[in-house]
Design a protein around this motif. Structure first.
Motif, PDB file in Angstrom:
ATOM      1  N   LEU A   1       0.820  -1.206   0.000  1.00 15.82           N
ATOM      2  CA  LEU A   1       0.000   0.000   0.000  1.00 15.82           C
ATOM      3  C   LEU A   1       0.855   1.257   0.000  1.00 15.82           C
ATOM      4  O   LEU A   1       0.382   2.339  -0.352  1.00 15.82           O
ATOM      5  CB  LEU A   1      -0.930   0.007   1.216  1.00 15.82           C
ATOM      6  CG  LEU A   1      -2.054  -1.037   1.227  1.00 15.82           C
ATOM      7  CD1 LEU A   1      -2.769  -1.022   2.564  1.00 15.82           C
ATOM      8  CD2 LEU A   1      -3.035  -0.788   0.101  1.00 15.82           C
ATOM      9  N   GLN A   2       2.120   1.129   0.379  1.00 15.07           N
ATOM     10  CA  GLN A   2       3.026   2.275   0.396  1.00 15.07           C
ATOM     11  C   GLN A   2       3.587   2.610  -0.983  1.00 15.07           C
ATOM     12  O   GLN A   2       4.157   3.688  -1.168  1.00 15.07           O
ATOM     13  CB  GLN A   2       4.192   2.010   1.359  1.00 15.07           C
ATOM     14  CG  GLN A   2       3.774   1.872   2.797  1.00 15.07           C
ATOM     15  CD  GLN A   2       4.893   1.315   3.668  1.00 15.07           C
ATOM     16  OE1 GLN A   2       5.504   2.026   4.455  1.00 15.07           O
ATOM     17  NE2 GLN A   2       5.176   0.034   3.508  1.00 15.07           N
ATOM     18  N   VAL A   3       3.467   1.699  -1.937  1.00 14.24           N
ATOM     19  CA  VAL A   3       4.112   1.901  -3.238  1.00 14.24           C
ATOM     20  C   VAL A   3       3.673   3.207  -3.906  1.00 14.24           C
ATOM     21  O   VAL A   3       4.519   3.979  -4.377  1.00 14.24           O
ATOM     22  CB  VAL A   3       3.890   0.685  -4.163  1.00 14.24           C
ATOM     23  CG1 VAL A   3       4.367   0.982  -5.573  1.00 14.24           C
ATOM     24  CG2 VAL A   3       4.626  -0.532  -3.606  1.00 14.24           C
ATOM     25  N   PRO A   4       2.356   3.522  -3.988  1.00 11.81           N
ATOM     26  CA  PRO A   4       1.981   4.803  -4.609  1.00 11.81           C
ATOM     27  C   PRO A   4       2.551   6.011  -3.864  1.00 11.81           C
ATOM     28  O   PRO A   4       2.992   6.975  -4.499  1.00 11.81           O
ATOM     29  CB  PRO A   4       0.445   4.780  -4.539  1.00 11.81           C
ATOM     30  CG  PRO A   4       0.085   3.333  -4.468  1.00 11.81           C
ATOM     31  CD  PRO A   4       1.176   2.709  -3.644  1.00 11.81           C
ATOM     32  N   LEU A   5       2.533   5.957  -2.539  1.00 10.22           N
ATOM     33  CA  LEU A   5       3.075   7.063  -1.745  1.00 10.22           C
ATOM     34  C   LEU A   5       4.569   7.224  -1.995  1.00 10.22           C
ATOM     35  O   LEU A   5       5.066   8.337  -2.215  1.00 10.22           O
ATOM     36  CB  LEU A   5       2.814   6.815  -0.258  1.00 10.22           C
ATOM     37  CG  LEU A   5       3.471   7.788   0.730  1.00 10.22           C
ATOM     38  CD1 LEU A   5       2.932   9.190   0.533  1.00 10.22           C
ATOM     39  CD2 LEU A   5       3.252   7.316   2.167  1.00 10.22           C
ATOM     40  N   VAL A   6       5.293   6.108  -1.955  1.00  6.68           N
ATOM     41  CA  VAL A   6       6.745   6.161  -2.166  1.00  6.68           C
ATOM     42  C   VAL A   6       7.063   6.707  -3.553  1.00  6.68           C
ATOM     43  O   VAL A   6       7.971   7.528  -3.725  1.00  6.68           O
ATOM     44  CB  VAL A   6       7.360   4.754  -1.976  1.00  6.68           C
ATOM     45  CG1 VAL A   6       8.818   4.747  -2.402  1.00  6.68           C
ATOM     46  CG2 VAL A   6       7.230   4.320  -0.515  1.00  6.68           C
ATOM     47  N   HIS A   7       6.300   6.278  -4.551  1.00  4.98           N
ATOM     48  CA  HIS A   7       6.561   6.758  -5.917  1.00  4.98           C
ATOM     49  C   HIS A   7       6.376   8.266  -6.017  1.00  4.98           C
ATOM     50  O   HIS A   7       7.114   8.954  -6.732  1.00  4.98           O
ATOM     51  CB  HIS A   7       5.643   6.048  -6.908  1.00  4.98           C
ATOM     52  CG  HIS A   7       5.882   6.465  -8.327  1.00  4.98           C
ATOM     53  ND1 HIS A   7       4.967   7.159  -9.072  1.00  4.98           N
ATOM     54  CD2 HIS A   7       6.978   6.298  -9.129  1.00  4.98           C
ATOM     55  CE1 HIS A   7       5.465   7.402 -10.271  1.00  4.98           C
ATOM     56  NE2 HIS A   7       6.672   6.892 -10.335  1.00  4.98           N
ATOM     57  N   ARG A   8       5.388   8.796  -5.299  1.00  6.96           N
ATOM     58  CA  ARG A   8       5.155  10.242  -5.320  1.00  6.96           C
ATOM     59  C   ARG A   8       6.313  11.014  -4.703  1.00  6.96           C
ATOM     60  O   ARG A   8       6.487  12.209  -4.973  1.00  6.96           O
ATOM     61  CB  ARG A   8       3.862  10.575  -4.575  1.00  6.96           C
ATOM     62  CG  ARG A   8       2.593  10.248  -5.339  1.00  6.96           C
ATOM     63  CD  ARG A   8       2.448  11.138  -6.540  1.00  6.96           C
ATOM     64  NE  ARG A   8       1.185  10.904  -7.235  1.00  6.96           N
ATOM     65  CZ  ARG A   8       0.839  11.500  -8.356  1.00  6.96           C
ATOM     66  NH1 ARG A   8       1.673  12.363  -8.913  1.00  6.96           N
ATOM     67  NH2 ARG A   8      -0.315  11.240  -8.939  1.00  6.96           N
ATOM     68  N   MET A   9       7.108  10.365  -3.883  1.00  4.55           N
ATOM     69  CA  MET A   9       8.249  11.028  -3.253  1.00  4.55           C
ATOM     70  C   MET A   9       9.446  11.149  -4.189  1.00  4.55           C
ATOM     71  O   MET A   9      10.376  11.904  -3.912  1.00  4.55           O
ATOM     72  CB  MET A   9       8.689  10.246  -2.013  1.00  4.55           C
ATOM     73  CG  MET A   9       7.655  10.117  -0.929  1.00  4.55           C
ATOM     74  SD  MET A   9       8.336   9.120   0.430  1.00  4.55           S
ATOM     75  CE  MET A   9       6.898   8.924   1.462  1.00  4.55           C
ATOM     76  N   LEU A  10       9.435  10.387  -5.274  1.00  2.00           N
ATOM     77  CA  LEU A  10      10.603  10.285  -6.141  1.00  2.00           C
ATOM     78  C   LEU A  10      10.520  11.252  -7.318  1.00  2.00           C
ATOM     79  O   LEU A  10       9.441  11.646  -7.746  1.00  2.00           O
ATOM     80  CB  LEU A  10      10.736   8.847  -6.660  1.00  2.00           C
ATOM     81  CG  LEU A  10      10.792   7.754  -5.596  1.00  2.00           C
ATOM     82  CD1 LEU A  10      10.874   6.387  -6.261  1.00  2.00           C
ATOM     83  CD2 LEU A  10      11.981   7.961  -4.665  1.00  2.00           C
ATOM     84  N   ALA A  11      11.682  11.573  -7.868  1.00  2.00           N
ATOM     85  CA  ALA A  11      11.743  12.445  -9.040  1.00  2.00           C
ATOM     86  C   ALA A  11      11.153  11.735 -10.253  1.00  2.00           C
ATOM     87  O   ALA A  11      11.044  10.499 -10.292  1.00  2.00           O
ATOM     88  CB  ALA A  11      13.200  12.828  -9.319  1.00  2.00           C
ATOM     89  N   ALA A  12      10.790  12.523 -11.248  1.00  2.00           N
ATOM     90  CA  ALA A  12      10.254  11.963 -12.488  1.00  2.00           C
ATOM     91  C   ALA A  12      11.262  10.990 -13.096  1.00  2.00           C
ATOM     92  O   ALA A  12      12.476  11.231 -13.076  1.00  2.00           O
ATOM     93  CB  ALA A  12       9.945  13.085 -13.474  1.00  2.00           C
ATOM     94  N   GLY A  13      10.748   9.880 -13.612  1.00  2.00           N
ATOM     95  CA  GLY A  13      11.620   8.892 -14.239  1.00  2.00           C
ATOM     96  C   GLY A  13      12.167   7.854 -13.283  1.00  2.00           C
ATOM     97  O   GLY A  13      12.864   6.928 -13.721  1.00  2.00           O
ATOM     98  N   ARG A  14      11.856   7.980 -11.991  1.00  2.00           N
ATOM     99  CA  ARG A  14      12.320   6.990 -11.022  1.00  2.00           C
ATOM    100  C   ARG A  14      11.232   5.947 -10.786  1.00  2.00           C
ATOM    101  O   ARG A  14      10.046   6.212 -10.953  1.00  2.00           O
ATOM    102  CB  ARG A  14      12.695   7.648  -9.683  1.00  2.00           C
ATOM    103  CG  ARG A  14      13.722   8.748  -9.771  1.00  2.00           C
ATOM    104  CD  ARG A  14      15.010   8.306 -10.453  1.00  2.00           C
ATOM    105  NE  ARG A  14      15.762   7.327  -9.693  1.00  2.00           N
ATOM    106  CZ  ARG A  14      16.672   7.627  -8.758  1.00  2.00           C
ATOM    107  NH1 ARG A  14      16.922   8.894  -8.454  1.00  2.00           N
ATOM    108  NH2 ARG A  14      17.326   6.676  -8.134  1.00  2.00           N
ATOM    109  N   ALA A  15      11.664   4.760 -10.393  1.00  2.00           N
ATOM    110  CA  ALA A  15      10.746   3.655 -10.144  1.00  2.00           C
ATOM    111  C   ALA A  15      10.903   3.165  -8.714  1.00  2.00           C
ATOM    112  O   ALA A  15      11.896   3.454  -8.036  1.00  2.00           O
ATOM    113  CB  ALA A  15      11.003   2.512 -11.128  1.00  2.00           C
ATOM    114  N   VAL A  16       9.931   2.392  -8.268  1.00  2.00           N
ATOM    115  CA  VAL A  16       9.961   1.773  -6.939  1.00  2.00           C
ATOM    116  C   VAL A  16      10.428   0.331  -7.086  1.00  2.00           C
ATOM    117  O   VAL A  16       9.910  -0.413  -7.924  1.00  2.00           O
ATOM    118  CB  VAL A  16       8.571   1.801  -6.274  1.00  2.00           C
ATOM    119  CG1 VAL A  16       8.619   1.126  -4.905  1.00  2.00           C
ATOM    120  CG2 VAL A  16       8.071   3.238  -6.148  1.00  2.00           C
TER     121      VAL A  16
END
Length: 228
Positions: free
Chosen positions: A90-105
């Motif tokens: 459930l944290q994956v969408p939140l974590v992705h929002r923390m990252l710069a464009a072009g980054r993946a989880v």
């Protein structure tokens, strides 16, 4: 108080994991095979019954000991009136929002071949760019945790396996900006993974801490003029 539905041999069995009281509810028959490698829809009913039981016992929120229960997230959350977070994913969408464009989880999971788009969709991560690496081919993890052939886990050997898989994931995918551990049994190695990769590492314990903090807020104290 947070309720925990446990079905394997997770970190949740170590009561020192949390600094607040936890109530356990074991779901009989929820083996790694029926939850991970061959998901059994018949398990939904006993998991719902366990959630209802925990709510009646007075817990404030409910989690589980296996990230693959993301498959049942909607049904479990709908069965009770208190928060349910069935998976660290459930944290994956939140974590992705923390990252710069072009980054993946990056996701470290018990079995990469069994982690399906349906599991990610259940966690709200169906459209998130992810790279997945699994532990199913690692001898210690497979023998003890997935297959239950032994109960004398060699934590040092398992630790080496976990670091090797994490290292392989980030080397193969330099765009990974953070890691989420799907499997609860990987949590004891989160510190080592973070130290080795230099990346933020999220797991079911970080999510549980977040949920508990939301349910145990303290009054905001304004310093008096004399204390300034």
């Amino acid at each position: 108080v947070t309720g925990v539905q446990t079905c394997a041999l997770p970190i949740f069995r170590n009561r020192a994991t949390f600094d607040f009281p936890v109530v356990y509810q074991v779901v009989s028959g929820a083996t790694p095979a029926r939850v991970v490698t061959r998901p059994d829809p018949a398990l939904l009913r006993p998991f719902i019954e366990a959630a209802v039981h925990l709510e009646a016992a007075g817990v404030s929120a409910i989690t589980s000991a296996c990230g693959f229960l993301a498959l049942f997230q909607a049904e479990l959350a709908g069965a009770v009136a208190i928060p349910v977070y069935a998976s660290s994913l459930l944290q994956v969408p939140l974590v992705h929002r923390m990252l710069a464009a072009g980054r993946a989880v990056g996701i470290l999971t018990a079995d990469a071949s069994s982690l399906s788009p349906a599991h990610l969709a259940g966690a709200g991560a169906g459209s998130i760019p992810v790279h997945v690496a699994g532990m199913a081919e690692e001898p210690e993890f497979r023998t003890v945790i997935l297959e239950g052939q032994r109960d004398d886990l060699d934590s040092r050997r398992l630790g080496r396996e976990v670091l090797a898989v994490a290292d392989g994931l980030v080397r193969a995918h330099p765009d990974v900006g953070a890691l989420v551990l799907e499997c609860t049994d990987l949590v004891p190695f989160a510190h080592d993974i973070q130290a080795h990769t230099g990346l933020p590492v999220f797991d079911i314990v970080t999510l549980t801490g977040l949920v508990h903090a939301s349910l145990s807020r303290q009054p905001f104290l304004v310093p008096s003029d004399s204390a300034r």
